[in-house]
Enzyme design. Sequence first.
Site, PDB file in Angstrom:
ATOM      1  N   TYR A 139       0.843  -1.197   0.000  1.00  0.00           N
ATOM      2  CA  TYR A 139       0.000   0.000   0.000  1.00  0.00           C
ATOM      3  C   TYR A 139       0.882   1.253   0.000  1.00  0.00           C
ATOM      4  O   TYR A 139       0.648   2.204  -0.750  1.00  0.00           O
ATOM      5  CB  TYR A 139      -0.898  -0.030   1.246  1.00  0.00           C
ATOM      6  CG  TYR A 139      -1.748   1.191   1.430  1.00  0.00           C
ATOM      7  CD1 TYR A 139      -2.948   1.337   0.739  1.00  0.00           C
ATOM      8  CD2 TYR A 139      -1.362   2.206   2.297  1.00  0.00           C
ATOM      9  CE1 TYR A 139      -3.728   2.468   0.906  1.00  0.00           C
ATOM     10  CE2 TYR A 139      -2.140   3.331   2.472  1.00  0.00           C
ATOM     11  CZ  TYR A 139      -3.320   3.463   1.783  1.00  0.00           C
ATOM     12  OH  TYR A 139      -4.096   4.587   1.946  1.00  0.00           O
ATOM     13  N   LYS A 143       1.157   4.329  -2.700  1.00  0.00           N
ATOM     14  CA  LYS A 143       0.820   5.715  -2.330  1.00  0.00           C
ATOM     15  C   LYS A 143       2.015   6.649  -2.521  1.00  0.00           C
ATOM     16  O   LYS A 143       1.851   7.812  -2.926  1.00  0.00           O
ATOM     17  CB  LYS A 143       0.333   5.754  -0.876  1.00  0.00           C
ATOM     18  CG  LYS A 143      -1.109   5.304  -0.712  1.00  0.00           C
ATOM     19  CD  LYS A 143      -2.044   6.354  -1.317  1.00  0.00           C
ATOM     20  CE  LYS A 143      -3.500   6.013  -1.131  1.00  0.00           C
ATOM     21  NZ  LYS A 143      -4.382   7.008  -1.750  1.00  0.00           N
ATOM     22  N   HIS A 182      -9.416  -0.102  12.725  1.00  0.00           N
ATOM     23  CA  HIS A 182      -8.426   0.543  13.572  1.00  0.00           C
ATOM     24  C   HIS A 182      -8.992   0.673  14.985  1.00  0.00           C
ATOM     25  O   HIS A 182     -10.153   0.351  15.242  1.00  0.00           O
ATOM     26  CB  HIS A 182      -8.047   1.910  12.995  1.00  0.00           C
ATOM     27  CG  HIS A 182      -7.149   1.779  11.810  1.00  0.00           C
ATOM     28  ND1 HIS A 182      -5.799   1.544  11.928  1.00  0.00           N
ATOM     29  CD2 HIS A 182      -7.408   1.797  10.485  1.00  0.00           C
ATOM     30  CE1 HIS A 182      -5.266   1.437  10.740  1.00  0.00           C
ATOM     31  NE2 HIS A 182      -6.224   1.592   9.829  1.00  0.00           N
TER      32      HIS A 182
HETATM   33  P1  GDP Z   1      -1.812   1.396  14.152  1.00  0.00           P
HETATM   34  O1  GDP Z   1      -2.045   2.846  14.499  1.00  0.00           O
HETATM   35  O2  GDP Z   1      -1.317   1.203  12.760  1.00  0.00           O
HETATM   36  O3  GDP Z   1      -0.932   0.723  15.175  1.00  0.00           O
HETATM   37  O4  GDP Z   1      -3.208   0.638  14.126  1.00  0.00           O
HETATM   38  P2  GDP Z   1      -4.431   0.366  15.125  1.00  0.00           P
HETATM   39  O5  GDP Z   1      -5.348   1.534  15.132  1.00  0.00           O
HETATM   40  O6  GDP Z   1      -5.006  -0.939  14.672  1.00  0.00           O
HETATM   41  O7  GDP Z   1      -3.816   0.145  16.589  1.00  0.00           O
HETATM   42  C1  GDP Z   1      -3.384   1.215  17.405  1.00  0.00           C
HETATM   43  C2  GDP Z   1      -3.117   0.723  18.820  1.00  0.00           C
HETATM   44  O8  GDP Z   1      -4.370   0.431  19.457  1.00  0.00           O
HETATM   45  C3  GDP Z   1      -2.272  -0.558  18.940  1.00  0.00           C
HETATM   46  O9  GDP Z   1      -1.414  -0.403  20.057  1.00  0.00           O
HETATM   47  C4  GDP Z   1      -3.342  -1.619  19.218  1.00  0.00           C
HETATM   48  O10 GDP Z   1      -2.811  -2.741  19.912  1.00  0.00           O
HETATM   49  C5  GDP Z   1      -4.282  -0.828  20.115  1.00  0.00           C
HETATM   50  N1  GDP Z   1      -5.617  -1.409  20.251  1.00  0.00           N
HETATM   51  C6  GDP Z   1      -6.260  -1.612  21.447  1.00  0.00           C
HETATM   52  N2  GDP Z   1      -7.430  -2.226  21.265  1.00  0.00           N
HETATM   53  C7  GDP Z   1      -7.578  -2.397  19.918  1.00  0.00           C
HETATM   54  C8  GDP Z   1      -8.616  -2.977  19.120  1.00  0.00           C
HETATM   55  O11 GDP Z   1      -9.631  -3.462  19.598  1.00  0.00           O
HETATM   56  N3  GDP Z   1      -8.425  -2.942  17.773  1.00  0.00           N
HETATM   57  C9  GDP Z   1      -7.298  -2.394  17.194  1.00  0.00           C
HETATM   58  N4  GDP Z   1      -7.196  -2.389  15.861  1.00  0.00           N
HETATM   59  N5  GDP Z   1      -6.299  -1.874  17.929  1.00  0.00           N
HETATM   60  C10 GDP Z   1      -6.434  -1.875  19.287  1.00  0.00           C
END
Ligand code: GDP
Length: 312
Positions: A139, A143, A182
């Site tokens: 990706y 981009k 996310h």
């Molecule tokens: P990133 O910003 O690319 O790391 O993507 P994410 O938004 O998926 O994750 C951000 C942070 O939130 C990481 O430290 C995850 O472990 C944490 N996190 C906590 N709970 C969740 C959940 O339920 N879903 C996701 N996607 N991330 C979570």
Amino acid sequence: MPYDLTGKRIWVAGHRGMVGSAVVRRLASERCEVITAGRDVVDLVDQAAVRAWMAANRPDAIVLAAAKVGGIKANNDFPVDFLYQNLMIEANILQAAHEADVERVLFLGSSCIYPKLTPQPIPEEALLTGPLEPTNERYAIAKIAGIKLTQAYRTQYGRDWISAMPTNLYGPGDNYDLNSSHVLPALLRKFHEAKVSGSKEVVVWGTGSPRREFLHCDDLADALVFLLKAYSGYKHINVGSGIEVTIRELAETIAEVVGYDAKLTFDTTKPDGTPRKLMDSRLLQAMGWRGGRQLKDGISNAYADFLSRKVL
Ligand code: GDP
């Protein structure tokens, strides 16, 4: 400069996505004509179709928000889709825009295309200074090619085309699928489900200590319209909110918005990811853009949309 939108025909490519639909909402308050084309009308991966559509519809400006997007699992499972489709979409639209003499193009990158390890807050100059995060490399490569291609039309043909780099986004139309979403929409859904079921705990992945910046998609759309009107330059521009919180603080804010006080359980078998991801948005601020709702207000708005769509 400045570029007056009055009477202009503006194509929002990708108008069904979270960003594109926010841009359509924002442009409704400008005296321009917004044009859109669904997948049934023009397949953006098909060069001949894009060229024919552009020649027939002749926009004055384009906000290029169309892209194949997805989380870590989708990126891993469908590497060809992420690289091929994104390369084709941007190459087809930019070349057809050139042939149709489109005055302004605003191309969108993403904060996740900066190197995996990079100074914080992340300045625009950090692009291409180090290895990418392997899980979204395809990706990111596509981009980055889009940003470079946008710049190349400026250099070779004098096109007044620009790029912007949004930070982590959330808002109406977000992805609430727990396997691919996310953190913000994921926790919003988890708190909502806990409230509905009366569950006493909400599971948060990782330690809760990583820090992330969050921007509401309607604030992004406002910044994009601002840039379309006011910015002309080679360099891509970071668009962040400066609102940075830990994942634990985010969970606490979401609990307040949903109105449900569950115990937070941190599942440390799940990865934290990068400790911090914050954009340096001083260039945008120096141009005069001040925007952005508070995090709690933005999450309230996203939650209202979540409820109205009956996502579950
Ligand atoms: P990133 O910003 O690319 O790391 O993507 P994410 O938004 O998926 O994750 C951000 C942070 O939130 C990481 O430290 C995850 O472990 C944490 N996190 C906590 N709970 C969740 C959940 O339920 N879903 C996701 N996607 N991330 C979570």
